[in-house]
Design a protein around this motif. Structure first.
Motif, short mmCIF file in Angstrom:
data_model
loop_
_atom_site.label_atom_id
_atom_site.label_comp_id
_atom_site.label_asym_id
_atom_site.label_seq_id
_atom_site.Cartn_x
_atom_site.Cartn_y
_atom_site.Cartn_z
N THR A 34 -1.34 3.97 -1.61
CA THR A 34 -2.17 3.73 -2.80
C THR A 34 -3.45 4.55 -2.76
O THR A 34 -4.06 4.79 -3.80
N ARG B 179 0.81 -1.22 0.00
CA ARG B 179 0.00 0.00 0.00
C ARG B 179 0.84 1.28 0.00
O ARG B 179 0.30 2.37 -0.02
N GLU C 280 1.47 0.34 -11.29
CA GLU C 280 0.06 0.40 -10.92
C GLU C 280 -0.68 1.42 -11.78
O GLU C 280 -1.84 1.22 -12.15
N TYR D 77 4.75 2.66 -8.35
CA TYR D 77 3.68 3.57 -8.77
C TYR D 77 3.41 3.46 -10.26
O TYR D 77 2.25 3.40 -10.69
#
Length: 369
Positions: free
Chosen positions: A315, A99, A111, A108
């Motif tokens: 996140t 997270r 994702e 990052y």
């Protein structure tokens, strides 16, 4: 995701850092090339973790298994599949980054691109993915040695942070590189580099540097004159390595401080061959090899995962801090040396096969001398 590299000698890697294993499928390998698991293993042992106090202490033997494409010690001309199983994964070390995004890592961006990521050790962004590249590179080296009797490729650490070694690239041998854990042929500089890395690791930080690579025995004619220039493909290959941030070939950026009269490599005839009196071009002119040593340098940044507390976000976009846990290299360069060699071998092998195709079509054979 683009997981395949090369045109005629095609390499596809698969697997994640903490999954069942890492592997590679090689398509386009000529038949009757002698290869063994032991030859591939020698290269993997140079890359594997835990080989010295300077590397991550993850305990992996990285034993390779040839699943297909080789019979009685020779390649069949069919796809070669090689697998290395993960044995010492510790996904619990990475639970916090499920997270939290590690600064300057691929957490990052992965994702953002896919909407999902394997946070256990970095997944495909981990340098563990390079196992497949090194295995394929071992086969590429055998092919090149079969084509060109004088072929050899040697990479070595030439700089760590601000410490720069003195190395004669024309004379350096593999035994000089492998005589110390840092893989720097300059013994005096190597001792200072080891000490520096140890101090940086004790502080919970990381450090980068430069690897130089030289390929000898490559004949003139490899490479394409426009988009697939030999140096362009080498640059693409090197910058695909995790933590690589810069590439230069021959004189590189130093050429910006020279005049044409200083930089030009004058032609001459030696022993019946066209040669150059200097090699500022790094063995490549107009995108095509000229028969001189091919040499280039790759710059590597400090590893992003460090033990120091750093600012980051979660996140859910909340501000937070992160001090990474787990087992990580304070400096990637010692283990990156065989990776640089492997990627260079993949490029040269692919272009060698392409050149042989042209030579056959023209009813002539490639001339190595």
């Amino acid at each position: 995701m683009s997981n395949t590299f090369g045109q005629l000698f095609r390499v596809t890697t698969f697997g994640e850092s903490h999954g069942g294993g890492i592997g590679v499928v090689i398509d386009g390998c000529p038949p009757r090339i002698e290869i063994s698991e032991a030859e591939i293993q020698r290269e993997l042992d140079r890359r594997r973790p835990g080989q010295s106090k300077l590397t991550t202490q993850r305990k992996e033997a990285d034993r390779c298994e040839i699943l297909s494409g080789v019979f009685e010690g020779k390649t069949l001309g069919t796809p070669i599949a090689i697998l290395v199983r993960n044995k010492d994964a510790r996904p619990e070390d990475y639970s916090e980054i499920a997270r939290k995004f590690r600064p300057s890592h691929a957490d990052y961006t992965y994702e953002a691109k896919y909407g999902i990521r394997n946070w256990q050790g970095g997944g495909r962004a981990s340098a563990r993915e390079t196992i497949g590249r090194v295995a394929a590179g071992a086969i590429a080296k055998k092919i090149l040695s079969t084509f060109y009797t004088d072929f050899e490729i040697i990479a070595y650490v030439m700089q760590i942070h601000e410490l720069t070694a003195k190395i004669d690239r024309a004379a350096v041998k593999m035994k000089d590189v492998e005589k110390n854990m840092i893989r720097c042929p300059d013994g005096a500089a190597a001792k200072k580099m080891v000490s520096l890395i140890e101090n940086v690791r004790a502080e919970g930080d990381s450090i980068g540097g430069v690897i130089e690579c030289v390929a000898r025995g490559i004949p003139p004619g490899l490479g394409e004159p426009v988009f697939d220039k030999l140096e362009a493909d080498l640059a693409r290959a090197m910058l695909s390595i995790p933590a690589a941030k810069g590439f230069e070939i021959g004189s590189g950026f130093a050429a910006t401080r020279m005049r044409g009269s200083q930089h030009n490599d004058a032609f001459e005839t030696r022993h019946g061959r066209i040669r150059t009196s200097t090699n500022n071009s790094g063995g490549v002119q107009g995108g095509i090899s000229n028969g001189e040593d091919i040499y280039f340098r790759v710059a590597f940044k400090p590893p992003a995962t460090i033990a120091l507390q750093q600012k980051t976000v979660t996140t859910s976009k909340e501000q937070t801090e992160l001090a990474a846990r787990g087992r990580h290299d304070p400096c990637v360069l010692p283990r990156a040396v065989p990776i640089v060699e492997a990627m260079a071998a993949l490029v040269l092998c692919d272009h060698a096969l392409r050149q042989r195709a042209i030579a056959i079509a023209d009813c002539r054979l490639p001339i190595a001398d």
